[in-house]
Design a protein around this motif. Structure first.
Motif, PDB file in Angstrom:
ATOM      1  N   ALA A  66       5.996 -10.683  -8.670  1.00 48.05           N
ATOM      2  CA  ALA A  66       4.998 -10.712  -7.614  1.00 48.05           C
ATOM      3  C   ALA A  66       4.875  -9.331  -6.980  1.00 48.05           C
ATOM      4  N   THR A  67       4.096  -9.263  -5.903  1.00 45.98           N
ATOM      5  CA  THR A  67       3.842  -8.006  -5.196  1.00 45.98           C
ATOM      6  C   THR A  67       4.129  -8.201  -3.717  1.00 45.98           C
ATOM      7  N   PHE A  68       4.849  -7.257  -3.127  1.00 45.12           N
ATOM      8  CA  PHE A  68       5.202  -7.320  -1.717  1.00 45.12           C
ATOM      9  C   PHE A  68       4.559  -6.142  -0.987  1.00 45.12           C
ATOM     10  N   PHE A  69       3.619  -6.441  -0.083  1.00 45.15           N
ATOM     11  CA  PHE A  69       3.021  -5.417   0.767  1.00 45.15           C
ATOM     12  C   PHE A  69       3.870  -5.357   2.040  1.00 45.15           C
ATOM     13  N   VAL A  70       4.689  -4.322   2.142  1.00 47.96           N
ATOM     14  CA  VAL A  70       5.738  -4.295   3.161  1.00 47.96           C
ATOM     15  C   VAL A  70       5.356  -3.429   4.347  1.00 47.96           C
ATOM     16  N   LEU A  71       5.916  -3.776   5.488  1.00 46.33           N
ATOM     17  CA  LEU A  71       5.765  -2.985   6.706  1.00 46.33           C
ATOM     18  C   LEU A  71       6.908  -1.977   6.799  1.00 46.33           C
ATOM     19  N   TYR A  84       2.911   0.650   9.081  1.00 41.76           N
ATOM     20  CA  TYR A  84       4.251   0.657   9.684  1.00 41.76           C
ATOM     21  C   TYR A  84       4.474  -0.527  10.615  1.00 41.76           C
ATOM     22  N   ASN A  85       3.526  -0.766  11.548  1.00 43.90           N
ATOM     23  CA  ASN A  85       3.813  -1.776  12.580  1.00 43.90           C
ATOM     24  C   ASN A  85       2.797  -2.904  12.691  1.00 43.90           C
ATOM     25  N   HIS A  86       1.720  -2.890  11.876  1.00 45.81           N
ATOM     26  CA  HIS A  86       0.757  -4.006  11.854  1.00 45.81           C
ATOM     27  C   HIS A  86      -0.026  -4.142  13.160  1.00 45.81           C
ATOM     28  N   ASN A  87      -0.058  -3.116  13.990  1.00 48.53           N
ATOM     29  CA  ASN A  87      -0.756  -3.194  15.268  1.00 48.53           C
ATOM     30  C   ASN A  87      -2.236  -2.876  15.067  1.00 48.53           C
ATOM     31  N   TYR A  88      -3.075  -3.904  15.139  1.00 45.89           N
ATOM     32  CA  TYR A  88      -4.497  -3.747  14.830  1.00 45.89           C
ATOM     33  C   TYR A  88      -5.164  -2.676  15.690  1.00 45.89           C
ATOM     34  N   SER A 107      12.639   7.153   0.790  1.00 51.90           N
ATOM     35  CA  SER A 107      14.053   7.372   1.131  1.00 51.90           C
ATOM     36  C   SER A 107      14.931   6.214   0.680  1.00 51.90           C
ATOM     37  N   ILE A 108      14.381   5.001   0.636  1.00 52.25           N
ATOM     38  CA  ILE A 108      15.166   3.818   0.243  1.00 52.25           C
ATOM     39  C   ILE A 108      15.206   3.666  -1.272  1.00 52.25           C
ATOM     40  N   ALA A 109      14.039   3.749  -1.901  1.00 53.45           N
ATOM     41  CA  ALA A 109      13.944   3.382  -3.322  1.00 53.45           C
ATOM     42  C   ALA A 109      13.317   4.456  -4.195  1.00 53.45           C
ATOM     43  N   GLY A 110      12.960   5.598  -3.615  1.00 50.26           N
ATOM     44  CA  GLY A 110      12.370   6.665  -4.410  1.00 50.26           C
ATOM     45  C   GLY A 110      10.971   6.366  -4.898  1.00 50.26           C
ATOM     46  N   ILE A 111      10.209   5.571  -4.139  1.00 51.46           N
ATOM     47  CA  ILE A 111       8.845   5.209  -4.543  1.00 51.46           C
ATOM     48  C   ILE A 111       7.848   5.582  -3.452  1.00 51.46           C
ATOM     49  N   ARG A 112       6.641   5.945  -3.879  1.00 47.78           N
ATOM     50  CA  ARG A 112       5.528   6.220  -2.969  1.00 47.78           C
ATOM     51  C   ARG A 112       4.327   5.423  -3.474  1.00 47.78           C
ATOM     52  N   PRO A 113       4.189   4.179  -3.043  1.00 47.17           N
ATOM     53  CA  PRO A 113       3.154   3.312  -3.602  1.00 47.17           C
ATOM     54  C   PRO A 113       1.747   3.833  -3.313  1.00 47.17           C
ATOM     55  N   SER A 114       0.884   3.728  -4.310  1.00 53.78           N
ATOM     56  CA  SER A 114      -0.525   4.065  -4.107  1.00 53.78           C
ATOM     57  C   SER A 114      -1.330   2.835  -3.695  1.00 53.78           C
ATOM     58  N   MET A 115      -0.705   1.646  -3.735  1.00 54.36           N
ATOM     59  CA  MET A 115      -1.405   0.412  -3.381  1.00 54.36           C
ATOM     60  C   MET A 115      -1.235   0.118  -1.894  1.00 54.36           C
ATOM     61  N   ILE A 116      -2.362  -0.173  -1.235  1.00 55.10           N
ATOM     62  CA  ILE A 116      -2.370  -0.440   0.201  1.00 55.10           C
ATOM     63  C   ILE A 116      -3.032  -1.789   0.447  1.00 55.10           C
ATOM     64  N   ARG A 117      -2.513  -2.525   1.414  1.00 48.63           N
ATOM     65  CA  ARG A 117      -3.242  -3.679   1.955  1.00 48.63           C
ATOM     66  C   ARG A 117      -3.384  -3.494   3.457  1.00 48.63           C
ATOM     67  N   ALA A 118      -4.601  -3.641   3.950  1.00 46.56           N
ATOM     68  CA  ALA A 118      -4.870  -3.477   5.375  1.00 46.56           C
ATOM     69  C   ALA A 118      -4.414  -4.720   6.134  1.00 46.56           C
ATOM     70  N   PRO A 119      -3.653  -4.568   7.204  1.00 46.36           N
ATOM     71  CA  PRO A 119      -3.313  -5.729   8.029  1.00 46.36           C
ATOM     72  C   PRO A 119      -4.571  -6.459   8.489  1.00 46.36           C
TER      73      PRO A 119
END
Length: 399
Positions: free
Chosen positions: A73-78, A104-108, A131-143
């Motif tokens: 699956a895919t996780f769009f994380v904050l 970062y904080n989901h504040n509309y 810093s955690i996993a060495g990844i810079r995702p190009s995929m974004i989901r808008a809150p």
């Protein structure tokens, strides 16, 4: 460009990547079925299960369910949640799922009153994930999704910056109010009137325990309907909502100087972290070594994948696809191996031994089935002993 329901644009990035994790080192070998497998995959729609707002205390259970069902699956994380639970980010990556950026904080109000703040949060979360996993995702989901939140500027600036924005075409409804019951979520997550591929919106953030309860039945529904499961990757054309006639927010506009300094220079940097490998990948099994050229394996962030057909045949084996049973029948090193595409189950029959079975980590895209190098080694009754993944050498050693 991207597919939108109202104003169509197509965003097409030629990066065909995936995350599948292996035994402690994150390197993989994909496999492709022979002959008619490609036809079978073309006829089989894909469901992309997506989870927003995590990681939270619910995420571990979601991951347990996905592992049991052999589903990626895919996780769009904050960013703020990733900071609080870095071990869950690592687990998501190591278990083969994709990660997207959910700000970062989901504040509309902060995010949609000024694009510069939206950009700042995307980059902050990107730095945290790096810093955690060495990844810079190009995929974004808008809150909250893009509808009534994005204008053409938001779409355009993110596209120029090298990002892909993903909305959805099936909403489970698990966030439309507090404490939505599992029965209602299961009903909302069904793609009853949609033909073709499906992107399902769900949430694994705090307060979404009912989504966790509904998840096994949602997975069963799509399996029964004949869908294949896959994580979103940059090669999947995004679904985007159209720009609303009226935007909710009054917002400041970024200056041309700011856009040039931040947006224009970003795409090249982001793309450079997701290049296809140019070196061959060597898999060493005792005295035997197989080499796969750069067009026979793919890189996604820090992991590598190869085509099964090439790997098996170079080890002296054969792969035959059975369209009736939807299984791959593999002959390799004196063993008869059956890989079931629907469940990911692998059964190995060896002379004078009881058959053994295990669940493989599989990922499907463009008519190709990928399997981790850990599972390939397990088919051969081997284990991964060592690996080298550097700028000058790609090598995996089996024992």
């Amino acid at each position: 460009m991207a597919l939108r329901f109202v104003l169509p644009k197509w965003i097409y990035f030629i990066f065909c990547f995936a995350l599948l994790s292996g035994a402690g080192f994150g390197s993989f070998v994909p496999v492709s079925y022979a002959g008619s497998a490609e036809q079978q995959q073309e006829d089989q729609p894909t469901v992309y299960l997506t989870f927003d707002d995590g990681p939270s205390k619910n995420t571990s259970t979601v991951l347990d369910i996905l592992a049991k069902e052999n589903v990626l699956a895919t996780f769009f994380v904050l960013g703020e949640q990733a900071e609080a639970r870095p071990e869950l980010i690592t687990r998501i990556v190591n278990e083969g799922h994709s990660i997207g950026n959910h700000t970062y904080n989901h504040n509309y109000k902060q995010l949609y009153s000024d694009f510069r703040e939206f950009w700042r949060q995307i980059k902050k979360t990107e730095d945290i994930l790096d810093s955690i996993a060495g990844i810079r995702p190009s995929m974004i989901r808008a809150p909250g999704g893009t509808y009534t939140n994005f204008d053409e500027g938001y779409f355009s600036y993110l596209e120029q910056g090298g990002y892909l924005v993903y909305d959805w075409n099936v909403d489970s409804g698990d966030s439309k109010r507090r404490n939505v019951p599992a029965s209602e979520i299961k009903k909302g997550a069904k793609a009853e009137n949609i033909k073709g591929d499906v992107i399902v919106l769900m949430h694994d953030g705090g307060g979404h325990e009912e989504t966790v309860k509904a998840l096994p039945d949602i997975i069963r529904y799509y399996k029964d309907k004949g869908y294949q499961f896959a994580p979103l990757t940059p090669d999947v054309k995004p679904i985007q909502f159209g720009v609303a006639s009226k935007i909710k927010w009054n917002r400041a506009q970024p200056s041309e100087a700011w856009l040039k300094e931040h947006v224009s220079a970003n795409a090249a940097v982001l793309t450079s972290t997701q290049k296809q490998p140019e070196l061959p990948l060597h898999i060493i099994n005792g005295k035997d070594t197989v080499s796969l050229q750069n067009n026979e394996y793919k890189q996604f962030e820090r992991s590598y994948y190869v085509q099964l057909r090439a790997a098996v045949e170079r080890f002296g084996g054969t792969v035959r696809w059975s369209p009736e049973s939807k299984k791959a029948e593999i002959r390799l090193g004196g063993s008869s191996i059956v890989l079931e595409s629907a469940s990911g189950k692998v059964t190995v029959s060896e002379p004078r031994k009881e058959p053994r079975s295990f669940q493989s980590s599989m990922w499907l895209t463009d008519g190709t089935t990928y399997i981790s190098v850990r599972n390939l080694a397990e088919m051969m009754n081997r284990q991964v002993a060592d690996y080298t993944l550097t700028e000058t050498k790609r090598e995996v050693v089996l024992k």
